[in-house]
Design a protein around this motif. Sequence first.
Motif, PDB file in Angstrom:
ATOM      1  N   ARG A  72      -8.169   0.963   2.231  1.00 39.23           N
ATOM      2  CA  ARG A  72      -8.309   0.344   0.904  1.00 39.23           C
ATOM      3  C   ARG A  72      -9.441   1.012   0.125  1.00 39.23           C
ATOM      4  O   ARG A  72     -10.391   1.505   0.687  1.00 39.23           O
ATOM      5  CB  ARG A  72      -8.619  -1.147   1.020  1.00 39.23           C
ATOM      6  CG  ARG A  72      -7.548  -1.907   1.790  1.00 39.23           C
ATOM      7  CD  ARG A  72      -7.621  -3.372   1.543  1.00 39.23           C
ATOM      8  NE  ARG A  72      -6.734  -4.116   2.410  1.00 39.23           N
ATOM      9  CZ  ARG A  72      -5.429  -4.215   2.237  1.00 39.23           C
ATOM     10  NH1 ARG A  72      -4.853  -3.621   1.249  1.00 39.23           N
ATOM     11  NH2 ARG A  72      -4.688  -4.921   3.063  1.00 39.23           N
ATOM     12  N   GLY A  73      -9.300   0.996  -1.191  1.00 38.52           N
ATOM     13  CA  GLY A  73     -10.346   1.509  -2.058  1.00 38.52           C
ATOM     14  C   GLY A  73     -10.423   0.670  -3.318  1.00 38.52           C
ATOM     15  O   GLY A  73      -9.460  -0.008  -3.683  1.00 38.52           O
ATOM     16  N   ILE A  74     -11.547   0.732  -3.978  1.00 37.04           N
ATOM     17  CA  ILE A  74     -11.747  -0.043  -5.210  1.00 37.04           C
ATOM     18  C   ILE A  74     -11.769   0.915  -6.391  1.00 37.04           C
ATOM     19  O   ILE A  74     -12.583   1.839  -6.436  1.00 37.04           O
ATOM     20  CB  ILE A  74     -13.061  -0.838  -5.149  1.00 37.04           C
ATOM     21  CG1 ILE A  74     -13.002  -1.848  -3.994  1.00 37.04           C
ATOM     22  CG2 ILE A  74     -13.319  -1.544  -6.481  1.00 37.04           C
ATOM     23  CD1 ILE A  74     -14.305  -2.555  -3.727  1.00 37.04           C
ATOM     24  N   LEU A  75     -10.860   0.687  -7.327  1.00 31.96           N
ATOM     25  CA  LEU A  75     -10.817   1.451  -8.569  1.00 31.96           C
ATOM     26  C   LEU A  75     -11.468   0.604  -9.645  1.00 31.96           C
ATOM     27  O   LEU A  75     -11.050  -0.532  -9.894  1.00 31.96           O
ATOM     28  CB  LEU A  75      -9.373   1.780  -8.951  1.00 31.96           C
ATOM     29  CG  LEU A  75      -9.183   2.490 -10.293  1.00 31.96           C
ATOM     30  CD1 LEU A  75      -9.862   3.858 -10.292  1.00 31.96           C
ATOM     31  CD2 LEU A  75      -7.706   2.627 -10.612  1.00 31.96           C
ATOM     32  N   ARG A  76     -12.514   1.139 -10.265  1.00 36.04           N
ATOM     33  CA  ARG A  76     -13.201   0.463 -11.374  1.00 36.04           C
ATOM     34  C   ARG A  76     -13.055   1.315 -12.621  1.00 36.04           C
ATOM     35  O   ARG A  76     -13.349   2.513 -12.596  1.00 36.04           O
ATOM     36  CB  ARG A  76     -14.682   0.268 -11.080  1.00 36.04           C
ATOM     37  CG  ARG A  76     -14.976  -0.748 -10.030  1.00 36.04           C
ATOM     38  CD  ARG A  76     -16.484  -0.994  -9.921  1.00 36.04           C
ATOM     39  NE  ARG A  76     -16.772  -1.837  -8.814  1.00 36.04           N
ATOM     40  CZ  ARG A  76     -16.763  -3.172  -8.857  1.00 36.04           C
ATOM     41  NH1 ARG A  76     -16.479  -3.781  -9.982  1.00 36.04           N
ATOM     42  NH2 ARG A  76     -17.039  -3.878  -7.780  1.00 36.04           N
ATOM     43  N   PRO A 106       3.827   7.007  -5.090  1.00 36.89           N
ATOM     44  CA  PRO A 106       2.629   7.315  -4.307  1.00 36.89           C
ATOM     45  C   PRO A 106       1.790   8.402  -4.993  1.00 36.89           C
ATOM     46  O   PRO A 106       2.339   9.290  -5.631  1.00 36.89           O
ATOM     47  CB  PRO A 106       3.170   7.834  -2.969  1.00 36.89           C
ATOM     48  CG  PRO A 106       4.638   7.704  -3.015  1.00 36.89           C
ATOM     49  CD  PRO A 106       5.058   7.337  -4.391  1.00 36.89           C
ATOM     50  N   ILE A 107       0.478   8.274  -4.864  1.00 38.45           N
ATOM     51  CA  ILE A 107      -0.448   9.240  -5.465  1.00 38.45           C
ATOM     52  C   ILE A 107      -1.228   9.886  -4.330  1.00 38.45           C
ATOM     53  O   ILE A 107      -1.824   9.183  -3.509  1.00 38.45           O
ATOM     54  CB  ILE A 107      -1.416   8.543  -6.441  1.00 38.45           C
ATOM     55  CG1 ILE A 107      -0.639   7.865  -7.571  1.00 38.45           C
ATOM     56  CG2 ILE A 107      -2.423   9.542  -6.996  1.00 38.45           C
ATOM     57  CD1 ILE A 107      -1.482   6.918  -8.394  1.00 38.45           C
ATOM     58  N   LEU A 108      -1.220  11.203  -4.276  1.00 35.93           N
ATOM     59  CA  LEU A 108      -1.919  11.918  -3.216  1.00 35.93           C
ATOM     60  C   LEU A 108      -3.425  11.752  -3.378  1.00 35.93           C
ATOM     61  O   LEU A 108      -4.016  12.253  -4.319  1.00 35.93           O
ATOM     62  CB  LEU A 108      -1.530  13.399  -3.209  1.00 35.93           C
ATOM     63  CG  LEU A 108      -2.068  14.227  -2.047  1.00 35.93           C
ATOM     64  CD1 LEU A 108      -1.616  13.650  -0.708  1.00 35.93           C
ATOM     65  CD2 LEU A 108      -1.594  15.663  -2.182  1.00 35.93           C
ATOM     66  N   VAL A 152      -2.331   6.803  -2.199  1.00 38.57           N
ATOM     67  CA  VAL A 152      -2.377   5.482  -2.816  1.00 38.57           C
ATOM     68  C   VAL A 152      -0.937   4.992  -2.794  1.00 38.57           C
ATOM     69  O   VAL A 152      -0.032   5.667  -3.295  1.00 38.57           O
ATOM     70  CB  VAL A 152      -2.904   5.537  -4.268  1.00 38.57           C
ATOM     71  CG1 VAL A 152      -2.840   4.160  -4.909  1.00 38.57           C
ATOM     72  CG2 VAL A 152      -4.323   6.087  -4.313  1.00 38.57           C
ATOM     73  N   LEU A 153      -0.706   3.842  -2.182  1.00 34.38           N
ATOM     74  CA  LEU A 153       0.659   3.350  -2.004  1.00 34.38           C
ATOM     75  C   LEU A 153       1.172   2.616  -3.239  1.00 34.38           C
ATOM     76  O   LEU A 153       0.396   1.944  -3.938  1.00 34.38           O
ATOM     77  CB  LEU A 153       0.704   2.417  -0.793  1.00 34.38           C
ATOM     78  CG  LEU A 153       0.332   3.068   0.538  1.00 34.38           C
ATOM     79  CD1 LEU A 153       0.296   2.025   1.650  1.00 34.38           C
ATOM     80  CD2 LEU A 153       1.308   4.190   0.878  1.00 34.38           C
ATOM     81  N   LEU A 184      -6.916  -0.944  -4.215  1.00 35.17           N
ATOM     82  CA  LEU A 184      -5.718  -0.146  -3.937  1.00 35.17           C
ATOM     83  C   LEU A 184      -5.524   0.003  -2.442  1.00 35.17           C
ATOM     84  O   LEU A 184      -6.497   0.115  -1.695  1.00 35.17           O
ATOM     85  CB  LEU A 184      -5.849   1.238  -4.587  1.00 35.17           C
ATOM     86  CG  LEU A 184      -6.054   1.266  -6.101  1.00 35.17           C
ATOM     87  CD1 LEU A 184      -6.337   2.698  -6.557  1.00 35.17           C
ATOM     88  CD2 LEU A 184      -4.845   0.704  -6.807  1.00 35.17           C
ATOM     89  N   ARG A 185      -4.266   0.062  -2.009  1.00 33.30           N
ATOM     90  CA  ARG A 185      -3.945   0.270  -0.594  1.00 33.30           C
ATOM     91  C   ARG A 185      -3.656   1.741  -0.354  1.00 33.30           C
ATOM     92  O   ARG A 185      -2.976   2.388  -1.141  1.00 33.30           O
ATOM     93  CB  ARG A 185      -2.708  -0.532  -0.188  1.00 33.30           C
ATOM     94  CG  ARG A 185      -2.947  -2.027  -0.150  1.00 33.30           C
ATOM     95  CD  ARG A 185      -1.712  -2.808   0.261  1.00 33.30           C
ATOM     96  NE  ARG A 185      -0.578  -2.531  -0.612  1.00 33.30           N
ATOM     97  CZ  ARG A 185       0.552  -1.934  -0.223  1.00 33.30           C
ATOM     98  NH1 ARG A 185       0.737  -1.570   1.028  1.00 33.30           N
ATOM     99  NH2 ARG A 185       1.519  -1.721  -1.083  1.00 33.30           N
ATOM    100  N   PHE A 186      -4.177   2.266   0.764  1.00 31.45           N
ATOM    101  CA  PHE A 186      -3.957   3.652   1.156  1.00 31.45           C
ATOM    102  C   PHE A 186      -3.081   3.691   2.409  1.00 31.45           C
ATOM    103  O   PHE A 186      -3.106   2.778   3.220  1.00 31.45           O
ATOM    104  CB  PHE A 186      -5.277   4.361   1.471  1.00 31.45           C
ATOM    105  CG  PHE A 186      -6.288   4.333   0.362  1.00 31.45           C
ATOM    106  CD1 PHE A 186      -5.907   4.318  -0.967  1.00 31.45           C
ATOM    107  CD2 PHE A 186      -7.639   4.339   0.649  1.00 31.45           C
ATOM    108  CE1 PHE A 186      -6.855   4.293  -1.989  1.00 31.45           C
ATOM    109  CE2 PHE A 186      -8.601   4.325  -0.358  1.00 31.45           C
ATOM    110  CZ  PHE A 186      -8.192   4.308  -1.672  1.00 31.45           C
TER     111      PHE A 186
END
Length: 115
Positions: free
Chosen positions: A46-50, A75-77, A92-93, A110-112
């Motif tokens: 997981r990651g946080i997009l701000r 999906p985003i590489l 990024v799923l 975001l989920r990876f």
Amino acid sequence: MPKYNCRFHGICQMDSFEAINFAEGCQQEDEPILHGTLTIQGRLDRGILRIPSGQMLLAKEQYHFGRERLVVWEPILLSNIIPEVSEQYSWVLPGAYQLRRDGDSYRMVLRFGTP
């Protein structure tokens, strides 16, 4: 949605913070979002997009960010953005991600994974 050449008011491109031409190759009608941050904290999946608020005219910002969820259609590489990510979590799923207002920015978790 890159395959539609960014026509549907999406985030056109994500790059590392060091990227010079953030919106290069995009054909959006609106002003580009100039900056945001994607961080991985603790969990590698997981990651946080701000995305800071106030980068667009208020009416456009309300149109784009005045909803409960934003959809990642494809999906985003992730390794293009953060090269040191694990191969297991390199994308990024797709999904409908909850969008929250957090002080002076918008926040999404975001989920990876692998598509």
